[in-house]
Design a protein around this motif. Structure first.
Motif, PDB file in Angstrom:
ATOM      1  N   GLY A   1      -8.905  -4.947  -3.293  1.00 32.05           N
ATOM      2  CA  GLY A   1     -10.201  -5.640  -2.759  1.00 32.05           C
ATOM      3  C   GLY A   1      -9.700  -7.153  -2.803  1.00 32.05           C
ATOM      4  N   ASP A   2      -7.782  -7.099  -3.186  1.00 33.25           N
ATOM      5  CA  ASP A   2      -7.318  -8.860  -2.571  1.00 33.25           C
ATOM      6  C   ASP A   2      -6.349  -8.925  -1.187  1.00 33.25           C
ATOM      7  OD1 ASP A   2      -8.634 -10.111  -4.415  1.00 33.25           O
ATOM      8  OD2 ASP A   2      -6.770  -9.640  -5.849  1.00 33.25           O
ATOM      9  N   HIS A   3      -5.725  -7.721  -1.230  1.00 30.97           N
ATOM     10  CA  HIS A   3      -4.620  -6.706  -0.069  1.00 30.97           C
ATOM     11  C   HIS A   3      -5.425  -6.447   1.153  1.00 30.97           C
ATOM     12  CE1 HIS A   3      -2.477  -8.349  -3.522  1.00 30.97           C
ATOM     13  NE2 HIS A   3      -1.732  -8.077  -2.741  1.00 30.97           N
TER      14      HIS A   3
ATOM     15  N   HIS B   1      -6.718 -13.016  -1.937  1.00 35.05           N
ATOM     16  CA  HIS B   1      -4.976 -13.131  -1.616  1.00 35.05           C
ATOM     17  C   HIS B   1      -4.539 -12.428  -0.504  1.00 35.05           C
ATOM     18  CE1 HIS B   1      -1.305 -13.399  -3.801  1.00 35.05           C
ATOM     19  NE2 HIS B   1      -0.891 -12.199  -3.205  1.00 35.05           N
ATOM     20  N   ALA B   2      -4.471 -11.420   0.388  1.00 34.72           N
ATOM     21  CA  ALA B   2      -4.285 -11.243   1.460  1.00 34.72           C
ATOM     22  C   ALA B   2      -4.306 -10.546   2.554  1.00 34.72           C
ATOM     23  CB  ALA B   2      -2.865 -10.309   1.146  1.00 34.72           C
ATOM     24  N   LEU B   3      -4.770 -11.295   3.814  1.00 39.20           N
ATOM     25  CA  LEU B   3      -5.075 -10.625   4.758  1.00 39.20           C
ATOM     26  C   LEU B   3      -3.581 -10.280   5.884  1.00 39.20           C
ATOM     27  CD1 LEU B   3      -7.388  -9.403   6.534  1.00 39.20           C
ATOM     28  CD2 LEU B   3      -7.949 -12.514   6.763  1.00 39.20           C
TER      29      LEU B   3
ATOM     30  N   ILE C   1     -12.116  -2.918   9.170  1.00 37.67           N
ATOM     31  CA  ILE C   1     -10.882  -3.586   7.754  1.00 37.67           C
ATOM     32  C   ILE C   1     -10.165  -2.175   6.823  1.00 37.67           C
ATOM     33  CG2 ILE C   1     -11.260  -3.914   5.873  1.00 37.67           C
ATOM     34  CD1 ILE C   1     -11.568  -6.138   7.983  1.00 37.67           C
ATOM     35  N   THR C   2      -9.055  -2.161   6.656  1.00 35.97           N
ATOM     36  CA  THR C   2      -8.522  -1.344   5.662  1.00 35.97           C
ATOM     37  C   THR C   2      -8.556  -2.080   4.334  1.00 35.97           C
ATOM     38  OG1 THR C   2      -7.845  -0.767   7.952  1.00 35.97           O
ATOM     39  CG2 THR C   2      -6.450   0.101   5.833  1.00 35.97           C
ATOM     40  N   ASP C   3      -8.541  -1.825   3.468  1.00 38.57           N
ATOM     41  CA  ASP C   3      -7.881  -1.984   2.125  1.00 38.57           C
ATOM     42  C   ASP C   3      -6.552  -1.565   1.691  1.00 38.57           C
ATOM     43  OD1 ASP C   3      -7.655  -2.527  -0.722  1.00 38.57           O
ATOM     44  OD2 ASP C   3      -9.977  -2.765  -0.963  1.00 38.57           O
ATOM     45  N   LEU C   4      -5.594  -2.444   1.830  1.00 39.90           N
ATOM     46  CA  LEU C   4      -3.721  -2.054   1.491  1.00 39.90           C
ATOM     47  C   LEU C   4      -3.712  -1.416   0.032  1.00 39.90           C
ATOM     48  CD1 LEU C   4      -2.470  -4.427   3.619  1.00 39.90           C
ATOM     49  CD2 LEU C   4      -2.927  -1.874   4.462  1.00 39.90           C
TER      50      LEU C   4
END
Length: 77
Positions: A30-32, A67-69, A23-26
């Protein structure tokens, strides 16, 4: 409320036990997130079905809590 990367990983592994999840937080919010999920269960499965399996593992949190993955799914070689 944002969703922690650890929670996303735990939910995916609970539904797909052999999954290796990165997992990478873009955006740092904490939502993307981007996720790379590798599982032998994906072997022979069309990519859309692989993605559906991951979204099902998240139990309806997509579009709400999450929100986004950006999703990448692969079967191990």
């Amino acid at each position: 409320m944002p969703m922690a990367a650890e929670d996303i990983e735990a939910m995916i592994v609970a539904a797909i036990p052999d999954a290796a999840v990165e997992i990478t937080d873009l955006a740092g919010d904490g939502d993307h997130y981007a996720a790379r999920v590798t599982s032998a269960a994906f072997r022979g499965m069309p990519r859309v079905k692989q993605h559906q399996a991951v979204y099902a593992a998240l139990g309806g949190r997509m579009g709400g809590v999450l929100h986004a993955l950006q999703l990448t799914t692969v079967a191990p070689e």
